[in-house]
Design a protein around this motif. Structure first.
Motif, short mmCIF file in Angstrom:
data_model
loop_
_atom_site.label_atom_id
_atom_site.label_comp_id
_atom_site.label_asym_id
_atom_site.label_seq_id
_atom_site.Cartn_x
_atom_site.Cartn_y
_atom_site.Cartn_z
N PRO A 74 0.80 -1.22 0.00
CA PRO A 74 0.00 0.00 0.00
C PRO A 74 0.83 1.27 0.00
O PRO A 74 0.33 2.34 -0.32
CB PRO A 74 -0.84 -0.13 1.29
CG PRO A 74 -0.80 -1.58 1.65
CD PRO A 74 0.53 -2.06 1.17
N SER A 75 2.07 1.22 0.34
CA SER A 75 2.87 2.45 0.43
C SER A 75 3.57 2.80 -0.86
O SER A 75 4.20 3.85 -0.94
CB SER A 75 3.91 2.28 1.54
OG SER A 75 4.81 1.25 1.21
N GLY A 76 3.52 1.93 -1.87
CA GLY A 76 4.24 2.23 -3.10
C GLY A 76 3.69 1.47 -4.27
O GLY A 76 2.64 0.85 -4.19
N TRP A 77 4.44 1.52 -5.39
CA TRP A 77 3.97 0.90 -6.63
C TRP A 77 4.92 -0.22 -7.04
O TRP A 77 5.31 -0.35 -8.19
CB TRP A 77 3.87 1.95 -7.74
CG TRP A 77 3.21 3.20 -7.32
CD1 TRP A 77 3.77 4.42 -7.12
CD2 TRP A 77 1.83 3.37 -7.01
NE1 TRP A 77 2.83 5.33 -6.74
CE2 TRP A 77 1.63 4.72 -6.65
CE3 TRP A 77 0.73 2.51 -7.00
CZ2 TRP A 77 0.40 5.22 -6.29
CZ3 TRP A 77 -0.50 3.01 -6.63
CH2 TRP A 77 -0.67 4.34 -6.29
N ARG A 111 -0.52 13.68 -12.13
CA ARG A 111 0.58 12.79 -11.78
C ARG A 111 0.17 11.86 -10.65
O ARG A 111 -0.57 12.24 -9.74
CB ARG A 111 1.80 13.61 -11.32
CG ARG A 111 2.31 14.58 -12.37
CD ARG A 111 2.77 13.87 -13.63
NE ARG A 111 3.26 14.79 -14.65
CZ ARG A 111 3.59 14.42 -15.87
NH1 ARG A 111 3.50 13.16 -16.22
NH2 ARG A 111 4.02 15.32 -16.75
N ALA A 112 0.64 10.61 -10.73
CA ALA A 112 0.38 9.65 -9.66
C ALA A 112 1.11 10.08 -8.40
O ALA A 112 2.26 10.54 -8.45
CB ALA A 112 0.82 8.26 -10.09
N ARG A 113 0.47 9.94 -7.26
CA ARG A 113 1.07 10.37 -5.99
C ARG A 113 1.98 9.30 -5.43
O ARG A 113 1.71 8.13 -5.58
CB ARG A 113 -0.04 10.71 -4.99
CG ARG A 113 -0.92 11.87 -5.47
CD ARG A 113 -2.05 12.10 -4.53
NE ARG A 113 -2.84 13.22 -5.02
CZ ARG A 113 -3.18 14.28 -4.30
NH1 ARG A 113 -2.79 14.37 -3.06
NH2 ARG A 113 -3.91 15.24 -4.81
N SER A 126 -4.81 0.96 -3.41
CA SER A 126 -4.39 1.79 -2.27
C SER A 126 -5.06 3.16 -2.33
O SER A 126 -5.59 3.59 -3.36
CB SER A 126 -2.87 1.96 -2.29
OG SER A 126 -2.47 2.70 -3.43
N ASP A 127 -5.02 3.87 -1.21
CA ASP A 127 -5.59 5.22 -1.15
C ASP A 127 -4.92 6.18 -2.14
O ASP A 127 -5.62 6.97 -2.79
CB ASP A 127 -5.50 5.77 0.27
CG ASP A 127 -6.52 5.12 1.20
OD1 ASP A 127 -7.48 4.49 0.69
OD2 ASP A 127 -6.37 5.22 2.43
#
Length: 340
Positions: free
Chosen positions: A7-10, A338-340, A250-251
């Protein structure tokens, strides 16, 4: 090895399992279950099966499969003779499901699609005769030739997965996929453009285009009706759709989708931008793309892969906008957000 959501990254997942020759067995309770890796294997089998029967770009085929795995409906805008009907038939045969075809005409009535109550003299009672909408894959050919009244007969079926006749609602057995076709230039007599409410029921809109010279040679060699065998069944497709719906988002990914929708609404060429329903369908399609790649979580790349076919037809351009304004609105949103 299963992919694990971060959830914290891609983060990218580990490699995908090789394709299995047979579907996953059905548990004793009668409901099939599939993992994400097995969904990816199913996608590979469907891709190979359909690609052998219909000559079409690989990215368009991926959108078609994502639409089916997400439980959505598909609108194909293209010229006659490029394989629209063959695509629907190939999907139905690959899924081992029931296929029905409706040829839309100006005198087609809603009852011709959804069914009607017919008086049975021997029983002195009305009996419901289901229409062609009661199938797993329904092809509505040249949908824009049907009148708005008949087009509206599809609304409840496509959204609620049921039809209502004489006050009685009857569910349509799942899985249920509508593939509708229309010519790309409908500016001639005898056609009725689809209203926004009808267009909004289609998860994606694609164009098959003409095959490459090599694909056309292969088509001539194989003949117009290549053999298509079943690679799964309706029960396992439903299991795949459940597995797709459980793919993690993810959020930050959800916020990225919301920002894309907001960008279409604020665009100067758009009178009406993408609706909240657009976001739900975009997320569903992105989940399907992730599952076909063997991942249990969605990346921004998945959203971008399906944003154009999912969002473009939902944009209502302003009165002074150019003909390609819808596509331009979506392209600008993808470029600026842009993706966060």
């Amino acid at each position: 090895m299963s992919a694990v959501a971060d959830p914290s990254g891609w983060a990218r997942p580990p490699g995908r399992l090789s394709a299995a020759p047979r579907p996953h067995p059905v548990p004793s309770d009668g409901e099939a279950t599939l993992t994400v890796e097995e969904v990816a294997e199913l996608g590979d089998r469907l891709r190979a099966n359909v690609a052998g029967a219909v000559r079409m770009p690989a990215d368009v085929l991926d959108v078609v499969l994502a639409t089916v795995l997400a439980g959505g409906h598909l609108l194909v805008e293209d010229h006659p003779g490029v394989g629209k009907t063959q695509l629907a038939r190939s999907l139905a045969r690959s899924l081992d499901g029931r296929f029905s075809r409706v040829q839309a005409t100006v005198d087609l009535l809603p009852a011709d699609i959804i069914g009607a109550n017919v008086w049975q003299a021997d029983a002195a009672a009305f009996e419901f005769r289901p229409g062609p909408i009661f199938a797993n894959v329904v092809l509505v050919d040249e949908i824009n030739r049907a009148t708005p009244k008949t087009q509206s007969g599809l609304l409840e079926a496509m959204q609620e997965r049921q039809v209502t006749v004489d006050g009685v609602s009857r569910p349509i057995p799942p899985p249920f996929v509508v593939i509708a076709t229309q010519n790309p230039s409908a500016g001639y007599d005898g056609t009725y453009p689809l209203p926004p409410a009808q267009l909004d029921r289609f998860l994606s809109v694609v164009s098959l285009g003409y095959p490459t010279p090599e694909q056309e040679v292969a088509l001539l060699r194989a003949g117009p009706e290549p053999q298509v065998n079943a690679v799964t069944d309706p029960a396992h497709l439903l299991a795949a759709q459940r597995a797709v719906a459980a793919v993690h988002a993810s959020d930050p990914l959800l916020r990225y989708i919301v920002d894309l929708l907001a960008a279409t609404r604020a665009h100067p060429l758009a009178a009406v931008g993408a609706s909240p329903r657009s976001g739900l369908l975009l997320l569903a399609a992105a989940r399907a793309v992730a599952a076909m790649d063997g991942r249990a979580f969605v990346l921004p790349d998945d959203v971008q892969a399906v944003a154009r076919p999912v969002l473009t037809h939902r944009i209502q351009p302003s009165g002074t906008a150019p003909a390609d304004a819808r596509a331009e609105v979506v392209e600008d949103a993808l470029r600026r957000v842009r993706a966060r």
